[in-house]
Design a protein around this motif. Structure first.
Motif, mmCIF file in Angstrom:
data_model
loop_
_atom_site.group_PDB
_atom_site.id
_atom_site.type_symbol
_atom_site.label_atom_id
_atom_site.label_comp_id
_atom_site.label_asym_id
_atom_site.label_seq_id
_atom_site.Cartn_x
_atom_site.Cartn_y
_atom_site.Cartn_z
ATOM 1 N N GLY A 1 36.055 50.141 24.258
ATOM 2 C CA GLY A 1 35.757 50.744 25.556
ATOM 3 C C GLY A 1 37.010 51.370 26.134
ATOM 4 N N PRO A 2 36.851 52.151 27.203
ATOM 5 C CA PRO A 2 37.990 52.876 27.769
ATOM 6 C C PRO A 2 39.005 51.959 28.415
ATOM 7 C CG PRO A 2 36.055 53.117 29.160
ATOM 8 C CD PRO A 2 35.607 52.390 27.938
ATOM 9 N N ARG A 3 40.180 52.500 28.696
ATOM 10 C CA ARG A 3 41.235 51.705 29.341
ATOM 11 C C ARG A 3 40.743 51.146 30.665
ATOM 12 N NH1 ARG A 3 45.695 52.279 26.429
ATOM 13 N NH2 ARG A 3 45.956 54.214 25.249
ATOM 14 N N GLY A 4 41.073 49.880 30.908
ATOM 15 C CA GLY A 4 40.741 49.260 32.190
ATOM 16 C C GLY A 4 39.340 48.672 32.264
ATOM 17 N N CYS A 5 38.573 48.699 31.151
ATOM 18 C CA CYS A 5 37.183 48.217 31.218
ATOM 19 C C CYS A 5 37.103 46.700 31.096
ATOM 20 C CB CYS A 5 36.324 48.880 30.155
ATOM 21 S SG CYS A 5 36.725 48.366 28.481
ATOM 22 N N GLY A 6 38.215 46.021 30.790
ATOM 23 C CA GLY A 6 38.198 44.564 30.746
ATOM 24 C C GLY A 6 38.399 43.951 29.372
ATOM 25 N N LYS A 7 38.786 44.755 28.372
ATOM 26 C CA LYS A 7 38.922 44.241 27.002
ATOM 27 C C LYS A 7 39.987 43.145 26.918
ATOM 28 C CE LYS A 7 40.075 48.303 25.358
ATOM 29 N NZ LYS A 7 40.099 49.111 26.604
ATOM 30 N N SER A 8 41.186 43.442 27.462
ATOM 31 C CA SER A 8 42.280 42.456 27.363
ATOM 32 C C SER A 8 41.917 41.186 28.109
ATOM 33 C CB SER A 8 43.572 43.015 27.968
ATOM 34 O OG SER A 8 43.962 44.157 27.284
ATOM 35 N N THR A 9 41.301 41.351 29.264
ATOM 36 C CA THR A 9 40.918 40.163 30.038
ATOM 37 C C THR A 9 39.917 39.326 29.244
ATOM 38 O OG1 THR A 9 41.255 41.432 32.068
ATOM 39 C CG2 THR A 9 40.009 39.384 32.262
ATOM 40 N N LEU A 10 38.977 39.987 28.577
ATOM 41 C CA LEU A 10 37.997 39.233 27.792
ATOM 42 C C LEU A 10 38.697 38.453 26.680
ATOM 43 C CD1 LEU A 10 35.083 38.464 27.151
ATOM 44 C CD2 LEU A 10 34.895 40.550 25.772
ATOM 45 N N ASP B 1 44.853 42.450 20.299
ATOM 46 C CA ASP B 1 44.641 43.363 21.423
ATOM 47 C C ASP B 1 45.429 44.642 21.165
ATOM 48 O OD1 ASP B 1 44.214 44.579 23.815
ATOM 49 O OD2 ASP B 1 45.000 42.948 25.065
ATOM 50 N N GLU B 2 44.726 45.695 20.804
ATOM 51 C CA GLU B 2 45.367 46.975 20.450
ATOM 52 C C GLU B 2 46.531 46.732 19.477
ATOM 53 O OE1 GLU B 2 43.997 49.716 21.485
ATOM 54 O OE2 GLU B 2 43.100 49.372 23.447
ATOM 55 N N PRO B 3 46.277 46.046 18.351
ATOM 56 C CA PRO B 3 47.384 45.617 17.488
ATOM 57 C C PRO B 3 48.123 46.763 16.818
ATOM 58 C CG PRO B 3 45.303 45.275 16.367
ATOM 59 C CD PRO B 3 44.974 45.685 17.780
ATOM 60 N N SER C 1 38.373 37.722 37.934
ATOM 61 C CA SER C 1 39.022 38.726 38.786
ATOM 62 C C SER C 1 40.524 38.517 38.736
ATOM 63 C CB SER C 1 38.565 38.582 40.241
ATOM 64 O OG SER C 1 37.214 38.937 40.350
ATOM 65 N N HIS C 2 41.271 39.620 38.876
ATOM 66 C CA HIS C 2 42.733 39.542 39.010
ATOM 67 C C HIS C 2 43.064 39.860 40.462
ATOM 68 C CE1 HIS C 2 43.272 39.393 34.678
ATOM 69 N NE2 HIS C 2 42.529 40.469 34.545
ATOM 70 N N HIS C 3 43.513 38.901 41.210
ATOM 71 C CA HIS C 3 43.864 39.099 42.628
ATOM 72 C C HIS C 3 42.779 39.877 43.365
ATOM 73 C CE1 HIS C 3 47.709 37.738 41.152
ATOM 74 N NE2 HIS C 3 47.767 38.767 40.339
ATOM 75 N N GLY C 4 41.534 39.475 43.168
ATOM 76 C CA GLY C 4 40.424 40.110 43.886
ATOM 77 C C GLY C 4 39.838 41.320 43.178
ATOM 78 N N THR C 5 40.507 41.827 42.126
ATOM 79 C CA THR C 5 39.943 42.968 41.375
ATOM 80 C C THR C 5 39.089 42.436 40.228
ATOM 81 O OG1 THR C 5 41.967 44.215 41.800
ATOM 82 C CG2 THR C 5 40.521 45.077 40.076
ATOM 83 N N PRO C 6 37.775 42.715 40.245
ATOM 84 C CA PRO C 6 36.938 42.184 39.153
ATOM 85 C C PRO C 6 37.290 42.836 37.818
ATOM 86 C CG PRO C 6 35.592 43.043 40.971
ATOM 87 C CD PRO C 6 36.998 43.503 41.204
ATOM 88 N N ALA C 7 37.489 42.005 36.799
ATOM 89 C CA ALA C 7 37.776 42.527 35.455
ATOM 90 C C ALA C 7 36.624 42.200 34.508
ATOM 91 C CB ALA C 7 39.074 41.943 34.929
ATOM 92 N N LEU C 8 36.000 41.045 34.695
ATOM 93 C CA LEU C 8 34.793 40.682 33.933
ATOM 94 C C LEU C 8 33.708 40.345 34.946
ATOM 95 C CD1 LEU C 8 36.256 38.288 31.176
ATOM 96 C CD2 LEU C 8 35.839 40.758 31.013
HETATM 97 N N1 LIG Z 1 47.439 41.028 35.951
HETATM 98 C C1 LIG Z 1 46.599 41.842 36.590
HETATM 99 N N2 LIG Z 1 46.675 42.006 37.930
HETATM 100 C C2 LIG Z 1 45.839 42.818 38.594
HETATM 101 N N3 LIG Z 1 44.855 43.525 37.996
HETATM 102 C C3 LIG Z 1 44.733 43.434 36.662
HETATM 103 C C4 LIG Z 1 45.599 42.570 35.884
HETATM 104 N N4 LIG Z 1 45.235 42.670 34.588
HETATM 105 C C5 LIG Z 1 44.204 43.531 34.561
HETATM 106 N N5 LIG Z 1 43.903 43.986 35.787
HETATM 107 C C6 LIG Z 1 42.816 44.922 36.142
HETATM 108 O O1 LIG Z 1 41.629 44.388 35.586
HETATM 109 C C7 LIG Z 1 40.840 45.433 35.029
HETATM 110 C C8 LIG Z 1 40.626 45.170 33.541
HETATM 111 O O2 LIG Z 1 41.901 45.271 32.890
HETATM 112 P P1 LIG Z 1 42.084 44.969 31.340
HETATM 113 O O3 LIG Z 1 43.538 45.072 31.039
HETATM 114 O O4 LIG Z 1 41.383 43.717 30.992
HETATM 115 O O5 LIG Z 1 41.297 46.195 30.697
HETATM 116 P P2 LIG Z 1 41.492 46.869 29.256
HETATM 117 O O6 LIG Z 1 40.180 47.424 28.891
HETATM 118 O O7 LIG Z 1 42.124 45.912 28.336
HETATM 119 O O8 LIG Z 1 42.504 48.036 29.587
HETATM 120 P P3 LIG Z 1 43.793 48.522 28.737
HETATM 121 O O9 LIG Z 1 43.260 49.123 27.483
HETATM 122 O O10 LIG Z 1 44.441 49.522 29.633
HETATM 123 O O11 LIG Z 1 44.640 47.294 28.524
HETATM 124 C C9 LIG Z 1 41.566 46.744 35.323
HETATM 125 O O12 LIG Z 1 41.045 47.246 36.534
HETATM 126 C C10 LIG Z 1 42.995 46.291 35.497
HETATM 127 O O13 LIG Z 1 43.695 47.179 36.367
#
Ligand SMILES: Nc1ncnc2c1ncn2[C@@H]1O[C@H](COP(=O)(O)OP(=O)(O)OP(=O)(O)O)[C@@H](O)[C@H]1O
Length: 250
Positions: free
Chosen positions: A43-52, A171-173, A19-26
């Motif tokens: 997957g679509p923007r915000g689905c958690g790819k970068s976090t993974l 990541d989106e290179p 989670s990022h500050h309480g927001t679940p990402a994975l």
């Molecule tokens: N540093 C952060 N602080 C707070 N929330 C974050 C942070 N990084 C990511 N998130 C949230 O975590 C979730 C997953 O984000 P992430 O960037 O991993 O997704 P993504 O699929 O890579 O999206 P994108 O293609 O837009 O980068 C989203 O809801 C995003 O808003």
């Protein structure tokens, strides 16, 4: 703790939660990455790819779950050990080049090699070769501020590949590149992956980029939407439905 992963998996992750500050990402992601393969995390923007990618590469620790790299646990490592692992075994290229502004193109590419203890001469030669492969040899002596965004991103790709990493996290290179340049840079990444046995993990929201992969892990809302399998019509059509604006041309 579960048993160590199979030998032919370069990375093996189980039940990753972040989670990022309480927001679940994975929300519980398990996957394996085979030696030398190109795996797209799509997957679509915000689905958690970068976090993974950040969690798999040890850039940020997972809140829960296990990651194994070449049968060694990453999830038990402290910050310094994770940084060493990233420096010595992993390469990273993101959607922005993030070059060091005070260094010229060749010095930027050489930097990870110098940090890994490679001699100045060898690093400079290798950096020059990779700049040539990326078609930006003319940028060797110029600083980032003098270059186009396309040239800067190519330098960032060269920097990720030059230190002979085991795994490159991309990541989106191709995000800052125009279409023809995207195809060329993707082909260079794939060729380098094959010829140097580099495993490539590629995050993208673009089905036309995901099509370059051997397998596609489609994510939705912090989870794998469908099981990761051989690149197939099902995985890519899921992605195209989620991102209807993206091109499907290869
Ligand atoms: N540093 C952060 N602080 C707070 N929330 C974050 C942070 N990084 C990511 N998130 C949230 O975590 C979730 C997953 O984000 P992430 O960037 O991993 O997704 P993504 O699929 O890579 O999206 P994108 O293609 O837009 O980068 C989203 O809801 C995003 O808003």
């Amino acid at each position: 703790m579960s048993a160590a992963p199979p030998d032919n998996d370069v990375l093996w992750a189980r039940s990753l939660v972040k989670s990022h500050h309480g927001t679940p990402a994975l929300r519980g992601v398990s996957l394996n990455v085979r030696l030398g393969e190109v795996l797209a995390v799509a997957g679509p923007r915000g689905c958690g790819k970068s976090t993974l990618l950040d969690v798999l590469s040890g850039m940020v620790p997972a809140d829960e779950g296990e990651i194994w790299f070449n049968s060694s646990p990453v999830h038990t490592l402290g910050r310094a050990a994770r940084e060493k692992l990233r420096r010595e075994r992993f390469g990273y290229v993101g959607p922005e080049p993030h070059l060091v502004p005070e260094l010229n193109g060749r010095e930027n590419v050489a930097l990870p090699m110098l940090l890994a203890g490679i001699s100045r001469k060898v690093a400079a030669t290798s950096a020059a070769e990779w700049l040539e492969r990326l078609d930006v040899a003319e940028c060797a002596k110029r600083r980032p501020a003098e270059l186009l965004q396309d040239q800067r991103q190519r330098i960032a790709v060269a920097r990720a590949l030059a230190a002979a990493p085991a795994v490159v996290f991309a990541d989106e290179p191709t995000a800052p590149l125009h279409r023809e340049s995207q195809d060329q840079v993707m082909r260079i990444l794939l060729t380098a992956s094959r010829s140097h046995k580099i495993t490539l993990i590629l995050a993208t929201h673009d089905a036309s980029v995901a099509r370059y992969a051997n397998r596609v892990a489609v994510m939705a809302d912090g989870r794998l939407a469908i099981p990761v399998d051989a690149r197939d019509a099902v995985a890519l059509s899921e992605l195209e439905e989620d991102a209807p604006t993206c091109s499907t041309s290869v």
